[in-house]
Design an enzyme around this catalytic site. Sequence first.
Site, short mmCIF file in Angstrom:
data_model
loop_
_atom_site.label_atom_id
_atom_site.label_comp_id
_atom_site.label_asym_id
_atom_site.label_seq_id
_atom_site.Cartn_x
_atom_site.Cartn_y
_atom_site.Cartn_z
N CYS A 2 -4.56 6.36 9.27
CA CYS A 2 -5.75 5.92 10.01
C CYS A 2 -6.94 6.78 9.60
O CYS A 2 -6.81 7.74 8.89
CB CYS A 2 -5.50 6.09 11.50
SG CYS A 2 -3.97 5.33 12.04
N ARG A 27 -8.96 3.57 3.87
CA ARG A 27 -7.66 4.13 4.29
C ARG A 27 -6.84 3.08 5.01
O ARG A 27 -5.72 3.32 5.42
CB ARG A 27 -7.87 5.33 5.22
CG ARG A 27 -8.53 6.52 4.59
CD ARG A 27 -8.92 7.54 5.64
NE ARG A 27 -7.76 8.15 6.24
CZ ARG A 27 -7.22 9.31 5.81
NH1 ARG A 27 -7.75 9.91 4.76
NH2 ARG A 27 -6.16 9.83 6.38
N TRP A 75 -4.40 2.09 11.17
CA TRP A 75 -3.44 1.46 10.26
C TRP A 75 -2.15 1.50 11.06
O TRP A 75 -1.50 2.55 11.14
CB TRP A 75 -3.33 2.24 8.96
CG TRP A 75 -2.28 1.74 8.04
CD1 TRP A 75 -1.00 2.21 7.92
CD2 TRP A 75 -2.36 0.65 7.11
NE1 TRP A 75 -0.32 1.50 6.99
CE2 TRP A 75 -1.11 0.53 6.46
CE3 TRP A 75 -3.37 -0.23 6.76
CZ2 TRP A 75 -0.86 -0.44 5.48
CZ3 TRP A 75 -3.11 -1.19 5.79
CH2 TRP A 75 -1.88 -1.29 5.16
N ASN A 101 -4.10 10.14 14.30
CA ASN A 101 -3.58 9.65 13.02
C ASN A 101 -2.24 10.35 12.83
O ASN A 101 -2.15 11.56 12.89
CB ASN A 101 -4.53 10.01 11.86
CG ASN A 101 -3.99 9.55 10.52
OD1 ASN A 101 -3.12 8.68 10.47
ND2 ASN A 101 -4.48 10.14 9.45
N GLY A 102 -1.18 9.56 12.62
CA GLY A 102 0.15 10.17 12.44
C GLY A 102 1.20 9.40 13.20
O GLY A 102 0.96 8.30 13.68
N GLU A 487 9.36 -4.31 -14.33
CA GLU A 487 8.24 -3.75 -13.57
C GLU A 487 7.33 -2.94 -14.49
O GLU A 487 6.11 -3.04 -14.42
CB GLU A 487 8.77 -2.89 -12.43
CG GLU A 487 7.72 -2.15 -11.61
CD GLU A 487 6.67 -3.06 -10.97
OE1 GLU A 487 6.88 -4.30 -10.95
OE2 GLU A 487 5.63 -2.55 -10.54
N LYS A 491 3.35 -3.74 -15.12
CA LYS A 491 2.29 -2.75 -14.93
C LYS A 491 1.38 -2.70 -16.15
O LYS A 491 0.17 -2.71 -16.06
CB LYS A 491 2.89 -1.35 -14.68
CG LYS A 491 3.54 -1.17 -13.33
CD LYS A 491 2.59 -1.11 -12.15
CE LYS A 491 2.27 -2.38 -11.49
NZ LYS A 491 3.14 -3.19 -10.77
N GLU A 494 -0.75 -6.04 -16.57
CA GLU A 494 -1.80 -6.39 -15.59
C GLU A 494 -2.97 -5.42 -15.62
O GLU A 494 -4.06 -5.77 -15.15
CB GLU A 494 -1.23 -6.54 -14.20
CG GLU A 494 -0.64 -5.32 -13.56
CD GLU A 494 -0.18 -5.62 -12.14
OE1 GLU A 494 -0.77 -6.46 -11.45
OE2 GLU A 494 0.81 -5.00 -11.73
N HIS A 510 19.97 -11.91 -28.58
CA HIS A 510 19.94 -13.38 -28.41
C HIS A 510 18.55 -13.93 -28.71
O HIS A 510 18.10 -14.88 -28.08
CB HIS A 510 20.38 -13.73 -26.99
CG HIS A 510 21.75 -13.21 -26.67
ND1 HIS A 510 22.90 -13.84 -27.10
CD2 HIS A 510 22.15 -12.08 -26.05
CE1 HIS A 510 23.96 -13.15 -26.72
NE2 HIS A 510 23.53 -12.06 -26.08
N LYS A 609 -5.63 -8.41 -5.00
CA LYS A 609 -4.60 -7.54 -4.43
C LYS A 609 -3.59 -8.36 -3.62
O LYS A 609 -2.43 -8.04 -3.57
CB LYS A 609 -5.25 -6.48 -3.52
CG LYS A 609 -4.25 -5.49 -2.92
CD LYS A 609 -3.47 -4.76 -4.00
CE LYS A 609 -2.37 -3.90 -3.43
NZ LYS A 609 -1.43 -3.41 -4.47
#
Length: 614
Positions: A2, A27, A75, A101-102, A487, A491, A494, A510, A609
């Site tokens: 947060c 954040r 958040w 925050n936490g 993956e 990365k 993109e 193959h 995103k």
Amino acid sequence: MCGIVGYIGKRDAYPILIKGLKRLEYRGYDSAGVALISNNQELNVYKTKGRVSDLENFVIQKDISGNIGIAHTRWATHGEPCSLNAHPHFSSSEKLALIHNGIIENYAVLKEKLQSKGYLFKSSTDTEVLVQLIEYIKISNNLDLLTAVQLALGEVIGAYAIAVLEKDHPNEIIAARKSSPLVVGIGQDEFFLASDATPIVEYTDKVVYLEDEEIALIRRDMDLKVVNLNNVEMTPEIKSVKLNLGQLEKGGYPHFMLKEITEQPDCIHDCMRGRINVEGSNVVLSAVIDHKERLLNAKRFIIVACGTSWHAGLIGKHLIESFCRIPVEVEYASEFRYRDPVIDSSDVVIAISQSGETADTLAAIELAKSRGAFIYGICNAIGSSIPRATHTGSYIHVGPEIGVASTKAFTGQVTVLTMLALTLAREKHSISEEEFLRIVKELNKVPEKMKEVLKLNDKIAELSKIFTYAHNFIYLGRGYSYPVALEGALKLKEISYIHAEGYPAAEMKHGPIALVDAEMPVVVIATQNGLYEKVLSNIQEIKARKGKVIALVTQGDTFISKIADYCIELPETIECLDPLIATVPLQLFAYHIAVCKGMDVDQPRNLAKSVTVE
Ligand code: AGP
């Protein structure tokens, strides 16, 4: 993660607080609020779901006077995003207002204790428990606020950065931190408070970074006073902030992506916090406790996801089938939703999504639900559409992921999938207690091992310069490392726009091996797990055709270093946890190539995103 902002001084507080919240919105946010002690000594709290701009609209026509206040962007961790759960939270008397925050891990025990003393709660947050606890201690012992905060925090287990206002003391803010950052800005007859220096630097470059278990008494008419939980006065070190605003929002990193790659050890620790006990003898996912029978009796699991989340799903398949002996299918959500799949109430669908807003994944969920399947969500964005559409689930708790290329969310997803497979396997007795404890013990070591890998950043940056102008890449892996190869290739694609393909290493024969020549770089995940000898052969096949091999190996490997062109040595781990270690160098490799090419790393062309449309 947060955002906290506070102000006390000679100016109107509200404009400074709102501007500060906007600086911290990166954040993450799902609700916002402000507490002000007005010019006529009222303690006013205004809060609403949504962005900071929604809060601004909410306070129109309200009394926003006063030159002392605290503000918060949330958040969500405990309790859905809504105005009731938004911060600040009032105490029962409405004489205290607190922002936090936490995560307070023992909030349930504290809440029960307060409820037994007649305290009522409006929200489902851990934060409201804290402000009520402070008030209970203050009133029942007739204490000042600072002492009550000290005693209350002594009962708290978990992470916190807090700020508290008291209506009857309009000249002071009490702030405290443990594990969550908190900065005090020192101005001319005014003080600022924030989660990081971003909202402060435009007013002063003098800051004090509070240390764990320190409490700041911020008063208009005196120098900053800092004490610890035992009321021992500390000597705060006043530092000068050199960073510019843009850098600060990225925590001093040049890009959000590098910040998010680098914070993975802490994120994975947060992901496991409260779910794996310190002794490493137990793994607890509340969703599994609540829906054990439905999950254990599943005829099969179907994992639906897109992109990086789909790669995490492939690892989840391997984990669940290996540990639980339950069949798992992994589907691109976009394909699943249109192919009229055979699915019924004996199926469990696991929907994986960082944003929780991916249209194809949402549609796949609705289709599966309409045919009776039980839906388990694995998401990062709390309260987003996918968690609200599922029957249950587990958040990955890695904090907001800003870079378009997903990094910490991937390792967070894989961590949750590992814990899910372990908890189900233990319930099914499909793995031995000894194997269970061995894996959990190794899982607890992953954050430290990730830190070891991150120390290779400069070496990987140097290696990336050699390949900055390559036109194609092949990534190879076997078993648990095959999805890691996919993956790693994604990365690179993109963010550097270099064509890259991931394959199971054995697939090269193959067809794809026809691509290999002296111009073809081939990244091979060749850690000393699983089919190591087979991967060794695959590398020799590549070398026989003059391919350039970049091998990810286990520290101390003496075989592959003799035949590969470049080696990146990784700390040893067990096979099923290889993805959590081997992914990190591939994230760094892609990042540095993209930086060398001058690409917009955080917002690559053509990408969003969250793909909230088909
Ligand atoms: C990953 O780096 C990409 N940004 C993309 O593939 C992403 O993983 C995909 O769009 C799924 O997003 P979600 O996890 O938010 O559902």
